[in-house]
Scaffold this motif. Structure first.
Motif: not given
Length: 232
Positions: A199-228
């Motif tokens: 997925q490249k982007q997330t989209m969000s829309m505020n109460a004013t409607g479609v004209s206020s749609v904003s797109r945010n780029d999704i970057g690389t994620a780093t996850i550290l885990g520890l399992r017992l």
């Protein structure tokens, strides 16, 4: 001898549900067929396995690409007939403490290809190395390092104006772990994953409607885990 070679065949209803068996509709359309073979090898006097298989489904699916004009004119979304995929895996020890002991260092790789529509995963590759019991005095410790890459068939939606928008990209990731056998019945595993998602982007829309749609780029994620892990 199932330890040397296994061949499996299956036919599964593509319209199945949890509350019925679907034996009455099997082989009457909308059926998924799979075949897979796994062979134990002994290249270079070391344990390994080769696996090859494929899948075909006779069901009709929604196409990944959609055209708004088609939907308006026909009152339905575009369909894609059937689906198929092919896959190949192998694992091969490059060092064994003893043949068939399950201890040593080995490599593995996987490859898969599909029709690319309706399956969004067009190609898949992965490769890695893993081992168990190769450190003196640590016979139960295990480790693994792997990398994967997914060639994503990017769906397109064509609007009435003829403009097309794509919202996916190819994905890749890396993982490494070390499984520490604190005791024979208690294992601790630190793990790291680095993922660049499809997925490249997330989209969000505020109460004013479609004209206020904003797109945010999704970057690389780093996850550290520890399992017992406690073994009984």
């Amino acid at each position: 001898n199932p330890d040397s070679a296994i061949i499996s065949l299956s036919a599964i209803s593509s319209d199945g549900s949890a509350n019925r068996s679907d034996f009455d509709t099997l082989f009457k359309g909308n059926t998924t067929y799979t075949i897979q073979g796994r062979l134990k090898t002994g290249f270079f006097g070391l344990t390994g396995h080769q696996l090859v298989g494929g899948m075909y489904s006779s069901k009709n699916f929604a196409s990944l690409d959609q055209n708004l004009r088609f939907i308006v004119q026909n009152g339905a979304i575009e369909q894609k007939n059937n689906s198929w995929c092919f896959f190949y895996n192998f694992d091969q020890y490059i060092y064994e403490t003893e043949r068939g002991s399950g201890r040593g260092v080995g490599i593995f790789a996987r490859f898969g290809v599909s029709d690319g529509n309706p399956n969004p995963i067009h190609y898949f590759y992965s490769i890695g190395i893993g081992g168990k019991g190769v450190i003196p005095g640590r016979p139960r410790d295990q480790f693994g390092i792997g990398y994967y890459y997914i060639d994503v068939r990017k769906p397109k939606f064509i609007g009435l104006s003829g403009n097309a928008r794509s919202f996916l990209r190819n994905e890749q990731g890396f993982e490494a772990y070390y499984n520490i056998a604190i005791t024979p019945w208690l294992r601790l595993t630190p793990d790291i994953q680095v993922i660049r998602p499809a997925q490249k982007q997330t989209m969000s829309m505020n109460a004013t409607g479609v004209s206020s749609v904003s797109r945010n780029d999704i970057g690389t994620a780093t996850i550290l885990g520890l399992r017992l892990h406690l073994l009984f």
